[in-house]
Design an enzyme around this catalytic site. Structure first.
Site, PDB file in Angstrom:
ATOM      1  N   GLU A 125      -9.148  -9.911  -6.488  1.00  0.00           N
ATOM      2  CA  GLU A 125      -8.123 -10.897  -6.143  1.00  0.00           C
ATOM      3  C   GLU A 125      -7.447 -10.538  -4.823  1.00  0.00           C
ATOM      4  OE1 GLU A 125      -3.808 -12.759  -7.477  1.00  0.00           O
ATOM      5  OE2 GLU A 125      -4.637 -11.072  -8.598  1.00  0.00           O
ATOM      6  N   ASP A 177       3.757   4.058  -3.988  1.00  0.00           N
ATOM      7  CA  ASP A 177       4.572   3.527  -2.889  1.00  0.00           C
ATOM      8  C   ASP A 177       5.768   4.452  -2.680  1.00  0.00           C
ATOM      9  OD1 ASP A 177       6.064   2.107  -1.096  1.00  0.00           O
ATOM     10  OD2 ASP A 177       6.192   0.267  -2.269  1.00  0.00           O
ATOM     11  N   ASP A 230       9.126   5.040  -0.399  1.00  0.00           N
ATOM     12  CA  ASP A 230      10.023   4.301   0.475  1.00  0.00           C
ATOM     13  C   ASP A 230      11.153   5.210   0.938  1.00  0.00           C
ATOM     14  OD1 ASP A 230      11.993   2.402   1.479  1.00  0.00           O
ATOM     15  OD2 ASP A 230      10.801   0.869   0.465  1.00  0.00           O
TER      16      ASP A 230
END
Length: 316
Positions: free
Chosen positions: A69, A134, A136
């Site tokens: 996808e 992830d 940050d």
């Protein structure tokens, strides 16, 4: 990631611009994207990566790619999901046509996502996806104690802020390789204020949500919901071997951070000492390092003194 931007040229600037090499100045953002997607975007290398030579069992080479996808965020925050492509050429044609401002890679399914509307719910299941971490800069922000400027690369503190990212990459990369045996690890700049880690080993892509959560929990030093109470709980007492290894990786960069982050300044000593569990030790740190004779001492001298105080207290 591709972030929105605006570029334009006022009528009064056109004459002046004739005498200058224009490059991309004054070119509309979508026109820049069209050039990028038609001439520069690495479709073939990414196609080879995302195909994994036919990742699913019994699949033909590239079949995994056609069941991957993609989602696009277009101009004006228009979001499109369940896009999929047979090969790199079809992917390129759609990118050049739609000019996404942002693209996200999703999972591989049992069928092509673009056919989702024609497939039963039971016939459309997730097969695999990369394990992604992830990191940050905002994860490190702590009022009055940690300074991170995550927006302006021109700001002097930006480089200091990304020292946290560099250390995080080294620590996590070692943990993923040595503790879990992963090898196919891909680190990328997130586009603004952090980094993403893509773990692409076959067994990583096949991990269940429960296993993914367990790996993430292992890599998470801070437990529970109350930050201030759980930070020291994670590092007090005997250190886990993974934390000892992380400490070795951190030490060199930490010496630079001590000065850059102003952790040893008089107005921050008490805030820093609050992370020490023992009240008597906390009081000793604050009392000694805020004395007049310590005010102008080098930050690393103060840090060495703090370590001596803590070491002595732990041996008492």
């Amino acid at each position: 990631r591709h972030h929105r931007g605006r570029a334009g040229m006022a009528d009064g600037e056109q004459e002046e611009a004739k005498a200058k090499p224009q490059g991309f100045e004054g070119v509309a953002f979508d026109d820049k994207l069209r050039v990028y997607y038609s001439r520069l975007f690495p479709y073939q290398p990414m196609y080879r990566w995302l195909s994994y030579g036919g990742a699913a069992q019994g699949a033909q080479a590239g079949d995994g790619f056609s069941r991957r996808e993609f989602s696009f965020t277009l101009a004006n925050d228009i979001y499109i999901r369940y896009l999929s492509y047979q090969d790199a050429d079809e992917w390129k044609a759609d990118m050049v046509s739609k000019l996404p401002h942002k693209m996200d890679l999703g999972a591989v399914y049992t069928a092509q996502p673009k056919q989702k509307a024609f497939i039963s719910k039971d016939g459309f299941k997730e097969v695999e996806r990369e394990f992604v971490i992830d990191i940050d800069l905002t994860d490190y922000q702590e009022e009055k104690i940690i300074i991170t400027n995550c927006l302006d690369p021109g700001n002097e503190s930006f480089k200091c802020s990304f020292r946290f990212m560099a250390v995080a990459v080294r620590v996590l990369d070692l943990a993923l390789r040595e503790d879990f045996g992963f090898e196919e690890i891909f680190w990328v700049f997130s586009g603004r204020r952090g980094v993403h880690c893509w773990v692409a080993d076959a067994r990583a892509r096949k991990m269940s949500n429960q296993v993914r959560s367990s790996v993430a929990e292992y890599l998470n030093v801070f437990k529970g919901g109350d930050k201030d109470k759980t930070k020291m709980a994670a590092v007090s007492g005997g250190l886990h071997p993974a934390l000892r290894r992380a400490t070795r990786e951190i030490e060199e960069a930490f010496e630079d951070m001590v000065g850059e982050q102003k952790w040893m300044d008089a107005d921050r000593i008490e805030i820093l000492a609050a992370h020490v569990p023992d009240e008597k030790t906390r009081d000793t740190i604050v009392e000694r390092l805020t004395r007049k004779e310590w005010k102008n001492r080098d930050p690393l001298d103060k840090w060495d003194e703090l370590k001596k105080i803590v070491s002595k207290a732990s041996q008492a």
